[in-house]
Design a protein around this motif. Structure first.
Motif, PDB file in Angstrom:
ATOM      1  N   VAL A   1      20.551 -25.407 -24.054  1.00  0.00           N
ATOM      2  CA  VAL A   1      21.505 -24.637 -23.243  1.00  0.00           C
ATOM      3  C   VAL A   1      21.481 -25.131 -21.801  1.00  0.00           C
ATOM      4  CG1 VAL A   1      21.998 -22.341 -22.311  1.00  0.00           C
ATOM      5  CG2 VAL A   1      21.477 -22.615 -24.739  1.00  0.00           C
ATOM      6  N   GLU A   2      20.284 -25.405 -21.289  1.00  0.00           N
ATOM      7  CA  GLU A   2      20.173 -25.981 -19.949  1.00  0.00           C
ATOM      8  C   GLU A   2      20.955 -27.288 -19.854  1.00  0.00           C
ATOM      9  OE1 GLU A   2      16.681 -28.040 -17.234  1.00  0.00           O
ATOM     10  OE2 GLU A   2      16.136 -26.393 -18.569  1.00  0.00           O
ATOM     11  N   ASN A   3      21.011 -28.029 -20.960  1.00  0.00           N
ATOM     12  CA  ASN A   3      21.701 -29.316 -20.998  1.00  0.00           C
ATOM     13  C   ASN A   3      23.102 -29.219 -21.600  1.00  0.00           C
ATOM     14  OD1 ASN A   3      19.635 -30.704 -19.768  1.00  0.00           O
ATOM     15  ND2 ASN A   3      18.674 -31.344 -21.673  1.00  0.00           N
ATOM     16  N   GLY A   4      23.709 -28.036 -21.553  1.00  0.00           N
ATOM     17  CA  GLY A   4      25.130 -27.931 -21.847  1.00  0.00           C
ATOM     18  C   GLY A   4      25.557 -27.248 -23.121  1.00  0.00           C
ATOM     19  N   ALA A   5      24.629 -26.892 -24.018  1.00  0.00           N
ATOM     20  CA  ALA A   5      25.034 -26.200 -25.247  1.00  0.00           C
ATOM     21  C   ALA A   5      25.545 -24.806 -24.914  1.00  0.00           C
ATOM     22  CB  ALA A   5      23.860 -26.108 -26.215  1.00  0.00           C
ATOM     23  N   THR A   6      26.633 -24.396 -25.576  1.00  0.00           N
ATOM     24  CA  THR A   6      27.159 -23.040 -25.366  1.00  0.00           C
ATOM     25  C   THR A   6      27.204 -22.237 -26.667  1.00  0.00           C
ATOM     26  OG1 THR A   6      29.423 -23.885 -25.541  1.00  0.00           O
ATOM     27  CG2 THR A   6      28.517 -23.618 -23.324  1.00  0.00           C
ATOM     28  N   ILE A   7      26.812 -22.847 -27.776  1.00  0.00           N
ATOM     29  CA  ILE A   7      26.691 -22.127 -29.046  1.00  0.00           C
ATOM     30  C   ILE A   7      25.299 -22.408 -29.605  1.00  0.00           C
ATOM     31  CG2 ILE A   7      27.571 -21.811 -31.381  1.00  0.00           C
ATOM     32  CD1 ILE A   7      30.289 -22.801 -30.382  1.00  0.00           C
ATOM     33  N   VAL A   8      24.543 -21.349 -29.871  1.00  0.00           N
ATOM     34  CA  VAL A   8      23.179 -21.477 -30.378  1.00  0.00           C
ATOM     35  C   VAL A   8      23.136 -20.908 -31.791  1.00  0.00           C
ATOM     36  CG1 VAL A   8      20.769 -20.830 -30.047  1.00  0.00           C
ATOM     37  CG2 VAL A   8      22.220 -21.276 -28.055  1.00  0.00           C
ATOM     38  N   ARG A   9      22.916 -21.770 -32.769  1.00  0.00           N
ATOM     39  CA  ARG A   9      22.870 -21.356 -34.167  1.00  0.00           C
ATOM     40  C   ARG A   9      21.422 -21.016 -34.528  1.00  0.00           C
ATOM     41  NH1 ARG A   9      22.010 -23.485 -39.355  1.00  0.00           N
ATOM     42  NH2 ARG A   9      23.532 -22.782 -40.946  1.00  0.00           N
ATOM     43  N   CYS A  10      21.180 -19.765 -34.957  1.00  0.00           N
ATOM     44  CA  CYS A  10      19.788 -19.346 -35.132  1.00  0.00           C
ATOM     45  C   CYS A  10      19.656 -18.288 -36.218  1.00  0.00           C
ATOM     46  CB  CYS A  10      19.226 -18.820 -33.819  1.00  0.00           C
ATOM     47  SG  CYS A  10      20.052 -17.323 -33.225  1.00  0.00           S
ATOM     48  N   HIS A  11      18.422 -18.107 -36.669  1.00  0.00           N
ATOM     49  CA  HIS A  11      18.103 -17.067 -37.638  1.00  0.00           C
ATOM     50  C   HIS A  11      17.708 -15.764 -36.957  1.00  0.00           C
ATOM     51  CE1 HIS A  11      17.126 -20.926 -39.761  1.00  0.00           C
ATOM     52  NE2 HIS A  11      17.831 -20.344 -40.710  1.00  0.00           N
ATOM     53  N   ASP A  12      17.248 -15.822 -35.716  1.00  0.00           N
ATOM     54  CA  ASP A  12      16.658 -14.671 -35.029  1.00  0.00           C
ATOM     55  C   ASP A  12      17.541 -14.280 -33.845  1.00  0.00           C
ATOM     56  OD1 ASP A  12      13.888 -14.779 -36.486  1.00  0.00           O
ATOM     57  OD2 ASP A  12      14.254 -16.826 -35.771  1.00  0.00           O
ATOM     58  N   VAL A  13      18.526 -13.438 -34.115  1.00  0.00           N
ATOM     59  CA  VAL A  13      19.556 -13.137 -33.119  1.00  0.00           C
ATOM     60  C   VAL A  13      19.006 -12.320 -31.965  1.00  0.00           C
ATOM     61  CG1 VAL A  13      21.751 -11.963 -32.738  1.00  0.00           C
ATOM     62  CG2 VAL A  13      21.405 -13.331 -34.811  1.00  0.00           C
ATOM     63  N   ALA A  14      18.319 -11.229 -32.249  1.00  0.00           N
ATOM     64  CA  ALA A  14      17.842 -10.348 -31.180  1.00  0.00           C
ATOM     65  C   ALA A  14      16.905 -11.087 -30.228  1.00  0.00           C
ATOM     66  CB  ALA A  14      17.138  -9.135 -31.777  1.00  0.00           C
ATOM     67  N   GLU A  15      16.015 -11.897 -30.780  1.00  0.00           N
ATOM     68  CA  GLU A  15      15.063 -12.633 -29.939  1.00  0.00           C
ATOM     69  C   GLU A  15      15.795 -13.658 -29.070  1.00  0.00           C
ATOM     70  OE1 GLU A  15      12.886 -11.119 -33.555  1.00  0.00           O
ATOM     71  OE2 GLU A  15      14.840 -11.999 -33.131  1.00  0.00           O
ATOM     72  N   HIS A  16      16.823 -14.287 -29.607  1.00  0.00           N
ATOM     73  CA  HIS A  16      17.592 -15.243 -28.803  1.00  0.00           C
ATOM     74  C   HIS A  16      18.397 -14.525 -27.716  1.00  0.00           C
ATOM     75  CE1 HIS A  16      16.550 -18.358 -31.695  1.00  0.00           C
ATOM     76  NE2 HIS A  16      17.080 -19.236 -30.858  1.00  0.00           N
TER      77      HIS A  16
END
Length: 380
Positions: A353-368
């Motif tokens: 995200v620091e390097n430009g990502a704006t979509i984070v695909r993950c299993h752990d939504v609340a923690e992210h």
């Protein structure tokens, strides 16, 4: 007299505003706050000499090998070092130069792109029994309950797939894949949940993709990089977004012996080619999302290099997705079972995200959601 160093761009802008600098001046000075390092491969030697002089004339620089001045070789690699302001000026200068520098100017301007979208969380749900992380597997009504929970936890996008793409996974027929996702799609249609989030179909099978789009999905997540023209045509027909992921090989072969001469350059070239194909078919860049494919035909070092250079891919003018949730690269850095890889996942995703990502695909939504909220509060 007191002095202290101001470490981050957002804080520097705040100090400028507090000093009373007018908004136009803050914008101009912000262009000077960040130095970019851009590797240029196979630059014609006469072009390197011109670019070197033009860079020096505006306070930037170009690192080149010895022998460039006498044109000992036809092509060289070079490293351009410039602030954003200098890069903007240099690109304008090169538009009037020969030896391919006019085309280079357009490429350089792409590096001035910055994320234009807020960071969004994509929650993962797998409608199969073979995905590498058991915590992502849900079927029937349990799947709908899990989707409701992820939306409540802060997921703006839900990614649903009926086929595992873990290394060595076995392919399934289009009919079997459709049977796996059909009950979930029908339940979502009845529940009205497709109005509460953007739904993504994780598939490269045209029949499955079209069925999901008919049921209200708005994003195609294609691990094959939209190499099937039918997928691009479906995105066009349904005005859906399309995520183009890079993968070397197939899920069955991708981790047998991944090899690249320059992984960043080769993934970048793949994106260039696929974007051109999508644009030729009528898609716009704001419909496209790019995913470097962490773990898909890459060694640990390949993955790390792509993460370090992730901001490079902003130059294409598309949103960037990062998906390294609980992946084995974490285990290769520090031995950790899949169930215990959340801390490593957060470290990777926050760096992306620091390097430009704006979509984070993950299993752990609340923690992210929590990690991103804290990261955003600290600022860039």
């Amino acid at each position: 007299m007191e002095l202290y160093r101001i470490g981050i761009v957002r804080e520097r802008k705040r100090v400028l505003r507090e000093l009373g600098v007018e908004s136009g001046g803050v914008k101009i000075m912000a262009e000077k706050m960040q130095t970019l390092w851009i590797k240029i491969r196979r630059l014609r030697t006469p072009a390197a000499n011109i670019l070197k002089q033009d860079a020096l004339s505006i306070g930037a620089d170009l690192a080149v090998p010895s022998g460039v001045i006498t044109c000992e070789t036809e092509y060289v690699d070079a490293l351009l070092i410039a602030t954003r302001a200098q890069l903007r000026t240099l690109a304008r200068k090169e538009r009037a130069q020969p030896f391919g520098l006019k085309r280079l100017a357009g490429e350089l301007e792409g590096f001035l792109n910055e994320p234009g979208e807020p960071v969004k969380i994509m929650g993962v749900l797998n409608a199969n029994e073979d995905s590498f992380y058991a915590g992502s597997r849900f079927l029937g009504e349990a799947a709908v309950e899990r989707i409701e929970a992820m939306i409540g936890e802060g997921a703006a996008i839900i990614d649903i797939g009926g086929v595992s793409s873990r290394p060595g996974s076995e392919p399934v027929s289009a009919e079997e894949e459709l049977e796996r996702v059909r009950p979930i799609c029908e339940a979502l249609e009845r529940s009205g949940l497709t109005e509460k989030a953007l739904f993504s179909i994780d598939s490269y099978t045209p029949a499955v993709v079209e069925y999901a789009l008919q049921k209200g999905f708005g994003l195609i997540n294609d691990i094959t990089g939209a190499t099937d023209e039918r997928i691009i045509a479906l995105a066009k027909a349904y005005q859906a977004r399309l995520c183009i992921m890079h993968m070397q090989g197939t899920p069955q072969t991708m981790q047998l012996d991944p090899h690249y001469e320059d992984v960043t350059a080769e993934v970048d070239a793949f994106f260039t080619e696929r974007i051109e194909a999508c644009e030729a078919a009528g898609l716009s860049r704001d419909q496209l999302i790019l995913d470097v494919g962490i773990g898909f035909g890459k060694t640990l070092e390949h993955n790390l290099e792509l993460l370090r250079n992730h901001a490079n891919f902003l130059r294409h003018g598309c949103e960037l997705l990062i998906g390294a949730s609980r992946k084995s690269m974490i285990d290769r850095i520090i031995p950790t079972p899949t169930e215990a890889r959340l801390p490593g996942t957060l470290a990777i995703h926050l760096k992306a995200v620091e390097n430009g990502a704006t979509i984070v695909r993950c299993h752990d939504v609340a923690e992210h959601r929590q990690a991103l909220a804290v990261w955003e509060a600290i600022g860039l």
